[in-house]
Design an enzyme around this catalytic site. Structure first.
Site, PDB file in Angstrom:
ATOM      1  N   GLU A 153     -17.461  -5.749   1.378  1.00 48.01           N
ATOM      2  CA  GLU A 153     -17.037  -6.183   0.031  1.00 48.01           C
ATOM      3  C   GLU A 153     -15.594  -5.747  -0.251  1.00 48.01           C
ATOM      4  OE1 GLU A 153     -19.609  -4.899  -3.191  1.00 48.01           O
ATOM      5  OE2 GLU A 153     -18.043  -5.254  -4.676  1.00 48.01           O
ATOM      6  N   ASN A 154     -15.297  -4.498   0.062  1.00 48.02           N
ATOM      7  CA  ASN A 154     -13.983  -3.950  -0.302  1.00 48.02           C
ATOM      8  C   ASN A 154     -12.843  -4.592   0.479  1.00 48.02           C
ATOM      9  OD1 ASN A 154     -15.497  -2.369  -1.961  1.00 48.02           O
ATOM     10  ND2 ASN A 154     -15.227  -0.469  -0.816  1.00 48.02           N
ATOM     11  N   PRO A 181      -9.332   4.940  -5.042  1.00 48.93           N
ATOM     12  CA  PRO A 181      -8.950   3.729  -5.788  1.00 48.93           C
ATOM     13  C   PRO A 181     -10.042   3.260  -6.737  1.00 48.93           C
ATOM     14  CG  PRO A 181      -9.522   3.199  -3.509  1.00 48.93           C
ATOM     15  CD  PRO A 181      -9.439   4.685  -3.588  1.00 48.93           C
ATOM     16  N   TYR A 186     -13.015  18.478   4.746  1.00 49.15           N
ATOM     17  CA  TYR A 186     -14.130  17.579   4.421  1.00 49.15           C
ATOM     18  C   TYR A 186     -15.397  18.036   5.163  1.00 49.15           C
ATOM     19  CZ  TYR A 186     -10.593  14.346   2.507  1.00 49.15           C
ATOM     20  OH  TYR A 186      -9.568  13.779   1.782  1.00 49.15           O
TER      21      TYR A 186
HETATM   22  N1  LIG Z   1      -5.699  13.814  -0.492  1.00 48.58           N
HETATM   23  C1  LIG Z   1      -6.718  14.078  -1.268  1.00 48.58           C
HETATM   24  O1  LIG Z   1      -6.748  15.086  -1.960  1.00 48.58           O
HETATM   25  C2  LIG Z   1      -7.878  13.124  -1.295  1.00 48.58           C
HETATM   26  C3  LIG Z   1      -8.883  13.286  -2.262  1.00 48.58           C
HETATM   27  C4  LIG Z   1      -9.938  12.369  -2.266  1.00 48.58           C
HETATM   28  C5  LIG Z   1      -9.978  11.351  -1.335  1.00 48.58           C
HETATM   29  N2  LIG Z   1      -9.001  11.246  -0.392  1.00 48.58           N
HETATM   30  C6  LIG Z   1      -9.021  10.187   0.646  1.00 48.58           C
HETATM   31  O2  LIG Z   1      -9.182   8.906   0.048  1.00 48.58           O
HETATM   32  C7  LIG Z   1     -10.352   8.267   0.582  1.00 48.58           C
HETATM   33  C8  LIG Z   1     -10.959   7.370  -0.467  1.00 48.58           C
HETATM   34  O3  LIG Z   1     -11.320   8.152  -1.598  1.00 48.58           O
HETATM   35  P1  LIG Z   1     -12.716   7.905  -2.292  1.00 48.58           P
HETATM   36  O4  LIG Z   1     -13.810   7.938  -1.270  1.00 48.58           O
HETATM   37  O5  LIG Z   1     -12.816   8.808  -3.455  1.00 48.58           O
HETATM   38  O6  LIG Z   1     -12.523   6.374  -2.767  1.00 48.58           O
HETATM   39  P2  LIG Z   1     -13.209   5.548  -3.929  1.00 48.58           P
HETATM   40  O7  LIG Z   1     -12.990   4.120  -3.544  1.00 48.58           O
HETATM   41  O8  LIG Z   1     -12.698   5.971  -5.240  1.00 48.58           O
HETATM   42  O9  LIG Z   1     -14.755   5.919  -3.853  1.00 48.58           O
HETATM   43  C9  LIG Z   1     -15.507   5.560  -2.727  1.00 48.58           C
HETATM   44  C10 LIG Z   1     -16.994   5.646  -3.052  1.00 48.58           C
HETATM   45  O10 LIG Z   1     -17.329   4.670  -4.060  1.00 48.58           O
HETATM   46  C11 LIG Z   1     -18.552   4.022  -3.713  1.00 48.58           C
HETATM   47  N3  LIG Z   1     -18.228   2.618  -3.390  1.00 48.58           N
HETATM   48  C12 LIG Z   1     -17.181   2.160  -2.630  1.00 48.58           C
HETATM   49  N4  LIG Z   1     -17.182   0.834  -2.574  1.00 48.58           N
HETATM   50  C13 LIG Z   1     -18.239   0.404  -3.304  1.00 48.58           C
HETATM   51  C14 LIG Z   1     -18.743  -0.865  -3.619  1.00 48.58           C
HETATM   52  N5  LIG Z   1     -18.138  -1.971  -3.176  1.00 48.58           N
HETATM   53  N6  LIG Z   1     -19.858  -0.935  -4.399  1.00 48.58           N
HETATM   54  C15 LIG Z   1     -20.462   0.187  -4.870  1.00 48.58           C
HETATM   55  N7  LIG Z   1     -20.023   1.432  -4.590  1.00 48.58           N
HETATM   56  C16 LIG Z   1     -18.906   1.547  -3.813  1.00 48.58           C
HETATM   57  C17 LIG Z   1     -19.109   4.760  -2.505  1.00 48.58           C
HETATM   58  O11 LIG Z   1     -19.862   5.894  -2.937  1.00 48.58           O
HETATM   59  P3  LIG Z   1     -21.470   5.872  -3.120  1.00 48.58           P
HETATM   60  O12 LIG Z   1     -22.023   4.674  -2.421  1.00 48.58           O
HETATM   61  O13 LIG Z   1     -21.933   7.141  -2.528  1.00 48.58           O
HETATM   62  O14 LIG Z   1     -21.684   5.829  -4.602  1.00 48.58           O
HETATM   63  C18 LIG Z   1     -17.841   5.278  -1.849  1.00 48.58           C
HETATM   64  O15 LIG Z   1     -18.039   6.356  -0.988  1.00 48.58           O
HETATM   65  C19 LIG Z   1     -11.233   9.443   1.020  1.00 48.58           C
HETATM   66  O16 LIG Z   1     -12.186   9.096   1.974  1.00 48.58           O
HETATM   67  C20 LIG Z   1     -10.184  10.374   1.608  1.00 48.58           C
HETATM   68  O17 LIG Z   1      -9.811   9.939   2.885  1.00 48.58           O
HETATM   69  C21 LIG Z   1      -7.948  12.108  -0.372  1.00 48.58           C
END
Ligand SMILES: NC(=O)c1ccc[n+]([C@@H]2O[C@H](COP(=O)([O-])OP(=O)(O)OC[C@H]3O[C@@H](n4cnc5c(N)ncnc54)[C@H](OP(=O)(O)O)[C@@H]3O)[C@@H](O)[C@H]2O)c1
Length: 321
Positions: free
Chosen positions: A295-296, A211, A54
């Site tokens: 919120e989450n 998620p 990352y």
């Molecule tokens: N093992 C793997 O290959 C892998 C791959 C991906 C992720 N992960 C892990 O999983 C974690 C979560 O994944 P993800 O960050 O992709 O999760 P996600 O919940 O799908 O996306 C998170 C992004 O959505 C936006 N967001 C979140 N809550 C919000 C809300 N209430 N209102 C509006 N926008 C919101 C934010 O981005 P913006 O505000 O920038 O729009 C935030 O950074 C990562 O941090 C990492 O630790 C693992």
């Protein structure tokens, strides 16, 4: 916040956890990272996820500095990192799970995180060019050296995970205990028939990622890409295509009234949907600002509201293409 065992392992993780992909370093510095981690921790989160890859290692540095600033008791939280992509060019240091890379890379991660050990260490992807036995031994040795407490896989095929478990069993080595798969309303394949045995028979845990499908499931992309969103982050062109996919956006729009009826925001609804799955140990959330964390974290209030009727309404949205 409830705590769930990582499969059949003794360790428990908060049902919502917090990760740093895309956000730490790229969107959030140490101050903001610490503020978001504190908001999650105050809501009961005990697990923070990271990876060597990352932001080219900078995400681990930011989390390490934030942890230092926060000064929490080490026993009160878990940290994970993941190895595979590598930080250096060369045949033995990229896209690999060879013994030399793993044994050296964990030291780099611990240095950046400023920790003596990580609680969970993942193989970030499978490496078909390294024998699984070599990787199992290396992960075992890392644990025996006290640099990680448990190990797991991320996006491995079920057959490879079973093979790793069986190799470890045969040699009395530390087994992998947890998979880190993608899981959201759009991407559910890692909970299909192939994986059922892992969760059911082997007691494998799961720490699920994205998620909200990178934010798509908040509804924020319904009218284009906001300037301050992940969709606008440089270098994520491949993701932008997914965030603007018309078919997916139509489904997000169709989910809105179902979430509204429940009294949940679309983000809370989508997170709570993941939590209903009993094979999910923890849902890894992500956020670029603290308001999103607040919120989450409230998503846990909606898990019990997924009645058979609501589940049927949700599935109707996904049946239509
Ligand atoms: N093992 C793997 O290959 C892998 C791959 C991906 C992720 N992960 C892990 O999983 C974690 C979560 O994944 P993800 O960050 O992709 O999760 P996600 O919940 O799908 O996306 C998170 C992004 O959505 C936006 N967001 C979140 N809550 C919000 C809300 N209430 N209102 C509006 N926008 C919101 C934010 O981005 P913006 O505000 O920038 O729009 C935030 O950074 C990562 O941090 C990492 O630790 C693992």
């Amino acid at each position: 916040m409830q705590y769930r065992h990582l499969g059949k392992a003794g360790i428990q993780v908060s049902e919502l956890s917090f990760g740093s992909w895309v956000t730490f370093h790229t969107q959030s510095g140490i101050e903001s990272a610490a503020t978001m981690m504190a908001a999650a921790y105050d809501a009961g989160v005990n697990f923070f996820d990271n990876a060597e890859g990352y932001a080219g290692g900078k995400s681990e540095e930011v989390m390490g500095a934030a942890l230092k600033k926060l000064g929490w008791r080490r026993g009160s939280y878990l940290v994970s990192t993941k190895l595979y992509w590598g930080l250096h060019e060369g045949p033995n240091e990229q896209n690999t799970l060879n013994r030399k890379y793993l044994i050296e890379a964990i030291d780099g991660s611990l240095k950046r995180l400023d920790l003596d050990y990580v609680d969970l260490l993942y193989c970030h992807r499978a490496d078909p060019t390294t024998p699984i036995e070599e990787t199992v031994w290396a992960m075992h040795n890392i644990i025996e050296r006290g640099k990680a407490l448990y190990w797991g896989t991320s996006e491995w095929e079920a057959a490879d995970i079973m093979s790793a478990i069986e190799i470890a069993d045969r040699h009395h080595l530390h087994k992998p205990i947890v998979e880190q798969p993608v899981y959201n309303l759009f991407q559910r394949h890692r909970f299909g028939a192939d994986y059922e045995r892992l969760y059911q028979d082997y007691g494998y845990g799961s720490t699920t990622w994205s998620p909200l499908a990178s934010g798509l499931l908040t509804g924020k992309y319904n009218n284009g890409i906001p300037d301050d969103s992940r969709g606008a982050v440089e270098g994520l062109g491949w993701l932008r295509k997914e965030l603007t996919n018309e078919e997916r956006l139509a489904k997000v729009v169709a989910l809105e009234p179902i979430a509204k009826q429940m009294g949940a925001s679309l983000a809370q609804f989508s997170l709570a949907w993941c939590l209903q799955n009993p094979h999910v140990s923890t849902v890894l959330t992500g956020a670029s600002r603290v308001e999103q964390v607040h919120e989450n974290m409230k998503a846990i209030e909606f898990v019990d509201k997924f009645t058979p009727d609501v589940r049927r309404d949700v599935e109707r949205v996904f049946e239509t293409t």
